[in-house]
Design a protein around this motif. Structure first.
Motif, PDB file in Angstrom:
ATOM      1  N   ASP A  67     -11.546 -19.191  30.083  1.00 24.66           N
ATOM      2  CA  ASP A  67     -11.859 -17.861  30.608  1.00 24.66           C
ATOM      3  C   ASP A  67     -10.960 -17.486  31.779  1.00 24.66           C
ATOM      4  N   ASN A  68      -9.835 -18.189  31.934  1.00 25.97           N
ATOM      5  CA  ASN A  68      -8.874 -17.954  33.019  1.00 25.97           C
ATOM      6  C   ASN A  68      -9.466 -18.181  34.406  1.00 25.97           C
ATOM      7  N   HIS A  69     -10.432 -19.068  34.535  1.00 27.06           N
ATOM      8  CA  HIS A  69     -10.979 -19.457  35.838  1.00 27.06           C
ATOM      9  C   HIS A  69     -10.226 -20.703  36.291  1.00 27.06           C
ATOM     10  N   LEU A  70      -9.078 -20.492  36.906  1.00 25.96           N
ATOM     11  CA  LEU A  70      -8.180 -21.605  37.217  1.00 25.96           C
ATOM     12  C   LEU A  70      -8.333 -22.127  38.635  1.00 25.96           C
ATOM     13  N   GLY A  71      -9.061 -21.432  39.514  1.00 29.58           N
ATOM     14  CA  GLY A  71      -9.189 -21.847  40.903  1.00 29.58           C
ATOM     15  C   GLY A  71      -9.811 -23.219  41.060  1.00 29.58           C
ATOM     16  N   LEU A  72     -10.939 -23.463  40.384  1.00 36.37           N
ATOM     17  CA  LEU A  72     -11.593 -24.763  40.500  1.00 36.37           C
ATOM     18  C   LEU A  72     -10.761 -25.874  39.873  1.00 36.37           C
ATOM     19  N   ILE A  73     -10.021 -25.549  38.827  1.00 35.90           N
ATOM     20  CA  ILE A  73      -9.140 -26.551  38.209  1.00 35.90           C
ATOM     21  C   ILE A  73      -8.041 -26.948  39.193  1.00 35.90           C
ATOM     22  N   ALA A  74      -7.457 -25.974  39.879  1.00 40.73           N
ATOM     23  CA  ALA A  74      -6.412 -26.276  40.876  1.00 40.73           C
ATOM     24  C   ALA A  74      -6.985 -27.097  42.022  1.00 40.73           C
ATOM     25  N   ILE A  75      -8.203 -26.792  42.445  1.00 43.61           N
ATOM     26  CA  ILE A  75      -8.841 -27.564  43.515  1.00 43.61           C
ATOM     27  C   ILE A  75      -9.067 -28.998  43.054  1.00 43.61           C
ATOM     28  N   GLN A  76      -9.547 -29.189  41.818  1.00 42.98           N
ATOM     29  CA  GLN A  76      -9.773 -30.540  41.293  1.00 42.98           C
ATOM     30  C   GLN A  76      -8.474 -31.336  41.281  1.00 42.98           C
ATOM     31  N   LYS A  77      -7.377 -30.712  40.881  1.00 41.12           N
ATOM     32  CA  LYS A  77      -6.083 -31.406  40.859  1.00 41.12           C
ATOM     33  C   LYS A  77      -5.667 -31.825  42.266  1.00 41.12           C
ATOM     34  N   ARG A  78      -5.859 -30.950  43.231  1.00 41.52           N
ATOM     35  CA  ARG A  78      -5.490 -31.259  44.620  1.00 41.52           C
ATOM     36  C   ARG A  78      -6.370 -32.381  45.171  1.00 41.52           C
ATOM     37  N   VAL A  79      -7.658 -32.331  44.893  1.00 40.06           N
ATOM     38  CA  VAL A  79      -8.575 -33.388  45.338  1.00 40.06           C
ATOM     39  C   VAL A  79      -8.157 -34.726  44.724  1.00 40.06           C
ATOM     40  N   ASN A  80      -7.802 -34.718  43.445  1.00 46.38           N
ATOM     41  CA  ASN A  80      -7.347 -35.948  42.791  1.00 46.38           C
ATOM     42  C   ASN A  80      -6.082 -36.489  43.452  1.00 46.38           C
ATOM     43  N   PHE A 121     -23.525 -20.361  38.356  1.00 49.36           N
ATOM     44  CA  PHE A 121     -22.939 -20.419  37.016  1.00 49.36           C
ATOM     45  C   PHE A 121     -23.236 -21.779  36.412  1.00 49.36           C
ATOM     46  N   LYS A 122     -23.094 -21.884  35.119  1.00 46.66           N
ATOM     47  CA  LYS A 122     -23.285 -23.162  34.447  1.00 46.66           C
ATOM     48  C   LYS A 122     -22.008 -23.963  34.589  1.00 46.66           C
ATOM     49  N   VAL A 123     -22.117 -25.120  35.216  1.00 47.39           N
ATOM     50  CA  VAL A 123     -20.952 -25.978  35.410  1.00 47.39           C
ATOM     51  C   VAL A 123     -20.672 -26.701  34.093  1.00 47.39           C
ATOM     52  N   PRO A 124     -19.457 -26.560  33.561  1.00 44.51           N
ATOM     53  CA  PRO A 124     -19.147 -27.245  32.296  1.00 44.51           C
ATOM     54  C   PRO A 124     -19.021 -28.756  32.504  1.00 44.51           C
ATOM     55  N   ASN A 125     -19.138 -29.494  31.417  1.00 52.28           N
ATOM     56  CA  ASN A 125     -18.988 -30.952  31.497  1.00 52.28           C
ATOM     57  C   ASN A 125     -17.599 -31.345  31.992  1.00 52.28           C
ATOM     58  N   ARG A 126     -16.610 -30.578  31.597  1.00 50.82           N
ATOM     59  CA  ARG A 126     -15.233 -30.806  32.052  1.00 50.82           C
ATOM     60  C   ARG A 126     -14.702 -29.502  32.643  1.00 50.82           C
ATOM     61  N   LEU A 127     -14.142 -29.591  33.841  1.00 55.51           N
ATOM     62  CA  LEU A 127     -13.627 -28.373  34.482  1.00 55.51           C
ATOM     63  C   LEU A 127     -12.535 -27.709  33.664  1.00 55.51           C
ATOM     64  N   SER A 128     -11.826 -28.476  32.853  1.00 53.68           N
ATOM     65  CA  SER A 128     -10.756 -27.886  32.044  1.00 53.68           C
ATOM     66  C   SER A 128     -11.290 -26.798  31.114  1.00 53.68           C
ATOM     67  N   GLU A 129     -12.592 -26.838  30.803  1.00 52.35           N
ATOM     68  CA  GLU A 129     -13.191 -25.802  29.962  1.00 52.35           C
ATOM     69  C   GLU A 129     -13.151 -24.434  30.637  1.00 52.35           C
ATOM     70  N   LEU A 130     -13.052 -24.398  31.966  1.00 49.12           N
ATOM     71  CA  LEU A 130     -12.988 -23.128  32.684  1.00 49.12           C
ATOM     72  C   LEU A 130     -11.701 -22.365  32.384  1.00 49.12           C
ATOM     73  N   MET A 190      -7.759 -25.475  49.911  1.00 43.37           N
ATOM     74  CA  MET A 190      -8.925 -25.650  49.082  1.00 43.37           C
ATOM     75  C   MET A 190     -10.105 -24.848  49.627  1.00 43.37           C
ATOM     76  N   ILE A 191     -10.286 -24.886  50.931  1.00 40.79           N
ATOM     77  CA  ILE A 191     -11.381 -24.135  51.537  1.00 40.79           C
ATOM     78  C   ILE A 191     -11.176 -22.642  51.297  1.00 40.79           C
ATOM     79  N   LYS A 192      -9.959 -22.188  51.483  1.00 41.02           N
ATOM     80  CA  LYS A 192      -9.653 -20.769  51.278  1.00 41.02           C
ATOM     81  C   LYS A 192      -9.983 -20.351  49.847  1.00 41.02           C
ATOM     82  N   GLU A 193      -9.610 -21.147  48.878  1.00 41.88           N
ATOM     83  CA  GLU A 193      -9.883 -20.835  47.469  1.00 41.88           C
ATOM     84  C   GLU A 193     -11.380 -20.826  47.195  1.00 41.88           C
ATOM     85  N   LEU A 194     -12.121 -21.787  47.759  1.00 41.92           N
ATOM     86  CA  LEU A 194     -13.568 -21.839  47.542  1.00 41.92           C
ATOM     87  C   LEU A 194     -14.275 -20.632  48.161  1.00 41.92           C
TER      88      LEU A 194
END
Length: 97
Positions: A52-65, A40-49, A1-5
């Motif tokens: 635009d093919n911004h999947l890094g934060l979505i993958a991090i959210q899944k791992r955190v969950n 950047f403007k943070v969307p209400n739901r990360l899935s909105e990312l 997660m740190i590496k991706e961030l």
């Protein structure tokens, strides 16, 4: 997660510096990655990312969950980004994750 961030900050922020902190207190692991870049403007739901093919934060959210933690993203256009992750640790010092 740190590496991706860190990778995200280098690739997207245009910041000359990226700050990383990792602290363990009260059986919690606190991770923070911060930059002073374009933000950047943070969307209400990360899935909105994903639109635009911004999947890094979505993958991090899944791992955190999966690790029963929390993810907090603070960012505004022109104001940089700070991503904080808090993960629980077991009381006996043996992290089950």
């Amino acid at each position: 997660m740190i590496k991706e961030l860190v990778y995200n900050a280098i690739k997207h922020s245009s910041s000359k510096k990226v700050f990383v902190s990792v602290l363990e207190t009260n059986n919690l692991l606190n991770i923070k990655v911060k930059d002073h870049g374009i933000g950047f403007k943070v969307p209400n739901r990360l899935s909105e990312l994903s639109q635009d093919n911004h999947l890094g934060l979505i993958a991090i959210q899944k791992r955190v969950n999966q690790l029963k933690g929390t993810l907090d993203i603070q960012s505004e256009p022109g104001a940089g980004t700070c991503v904080s992750i808090t993960l629980p640790m077991s009381e006996d010092g043996k992290d089950e994750n």
